[in-house]
Design a protein around this motif. Sequence first.
Motif, PDB file in Angstrom:
ATOM      1  N   PRO A 107     -28.999  74.281  -4.932  1.00  0.00           N
ATOM      2  CA  PRO A 107     -27.713  75.446  -5.780  1.00  0.00           C
ATOM      3  C   PRO A 107     -26.939  75.988  -4.649  1.00  0.00           C
ATOM      4  N   ARG A 110     -24.703  82.010  -5.843  1.00  0.00           N
ATOM      5  CA  ARG A 110     -24.378  82.662  -7.115  1.00  0.00           C
ATOM      6  C   ARG A 110     -22.814  83.012  -6.783  1.00  0.00           C
ATOM      7  N   ASP A 115     -20.864  79.817 -12.816  1.00  0.00           N
ATOM      8  CA  ASP A 115     -22.316  79.930 -13.109  1.00  0.00           C
ATOM      9  C   ASP A 115     -22.887  78.400 -13.946  1.00  0.00           C
ATOM     10  N   ASN A 118     -24.051  76.113 -11.696  1.00  0.00           N
ATOM     11  CA  ASN A 118     -25.267  76.187 -11.364  1.00  0.00           C
ATOM     12  C   ASN A 118     -26.398  75.450 -12.327  1.00  0.00           C
TER      13      ASN A 118
END
Length: 357
Positions: A107, A110, A115, A118
Motif C-alpha cells: 500500500p 497515505r 484514498d 488504497n
Amino acid sequence: MKKENRFRNVLRAVNHFIVFFLLIAFVITCCIMLFVSTLVETMNLTLTNETVSAAAKITFGNAILLSVLFSIFDAVRRKLTVERPVKRITQAAEKITQGDFSVRIQPPSRFGTEDKFNEIIECFNKMAEELSGVETLRTDFIANVSHEMKTPLSVMQNYGTLLQQPGLSEEERLEYAKGVTDGSRRMADMMTNILKLNRLENQQIFPKTEEFDLGEQLCECLLQYENTWEKAGIEIETDIAENVTVRADSELLALVWNNLFSNAFKFTPEGGTVSVSLTATPHHAIVKVSDTGCGMSPEVGAHIFEKFYQGDTSRAAQGNGLGLALVKRVVDIMRGEIGVESVVGQGTTFTVRIRKN
Ligand code: ADP
C-alpha cells in the motif's frame, strides 16, 4: 502491441496536457480581465492604445507562464498520485493472469495518494489471497485424488496378478475376483463423490425444493442399513417427532442422512447403539445422529469437514474422506448448521439444524 499502447498513452497524455493548459489559460485570462476592468472603474484610469497593448502583452505572457506552470504541476501530481499506483496495480494484475498468486501490492503512503487507490489495493490484495487459497486447495485436491486412486489401483493390480496364477482353487479365484471388484467399487464411489462435490461447489446443482415429511425420510434412509446393524448386532434407538415437514431438496438431504448413518455404523463396534432423533422448533428441524462408537479427539473433530480428511486411518479403506465434506456443503447450501460433539471411546453426536421453509 506494446509500442502501439505506449504511443497511445503518450497521445492521451499530450491531449490531457493541452486541454488542461487551455482551461487554465482561460481561467487566468478571465481573472485578469475582471481585475483590470474593476481597476479601471474604481480608480478612474484612462486607457490609451499604448498602455492597453503593453498591458495585454504582459498579461498574455503571464497567462501563458502561469498556465504552463500549473500544467507541469498537474502532470507531476498525476504521475505520482494516479499513474504510479495504476501501474503497480496493472503490473500485479498481469502477474495474477500469468498464474502467480503470491503477488501483493505494497500500500502506498497515505500522503499524496488518492484514498480510492488504497481501497482498490486493499481489495486487490484480498482477492490475491483468496485466489492463492483456492490454488492451494486445487493442488491439494489433485494430490489427494491421485493418492486416493493409487491405493485401490494397486490393490486391484495385486489381485489381478494373483488371478493370473495357474491352478487356483475356486475359493481363491472368488476371493481375488472380489478384491478386484471391491477396489473398482471404491474408485467408482470416490469418483461419484468427487463429481457430486464438484457440482455442489460450482453451484451446478440447484436445490429442487418440495415439502416432505422429514421423519419419513429419516426412517427410509435408516432402513437401508438394516442388514448392517443386524450383522453387527448394533441396537437402534429412534425418537422421531411426527409431522415435521420441511421445504427442501429431498435428494440432497438424503445425502446428508446417508453419510451420517454410514459413519455411525462404520465407527460403532459390535453391540453398540446408534440413535436418531428429530425435534422441531417453530422455524427449524433438528436432527441428531448419535453413536456409542470410537469417538474422536478435538484435533480430529476440527478437520472432519475437510475434503479427503480421514481421522481414523484403520478404517481408511472403507471411505475416502469426502462424505462429511459433502454433508457440510449440502447443509451450507440449505443455510443450515451442523455441529459435532464427541468423546474418544464413548461416542459421537452430529446435530443438523435446517430451516423448515
Ligand atoms: P470417511 O468416513 O470416508 O473417512 P468422512 O468425511 O465421512 O470420511 O469422515 C471424515 C472423518 O471423520 C473420518 O475419517 C473419521 O475420522 C471421522 N468421523 C466421522 N464420523 C464419525 C463417527 N461417527 N465417529 C467417529 N469418527 C467419525
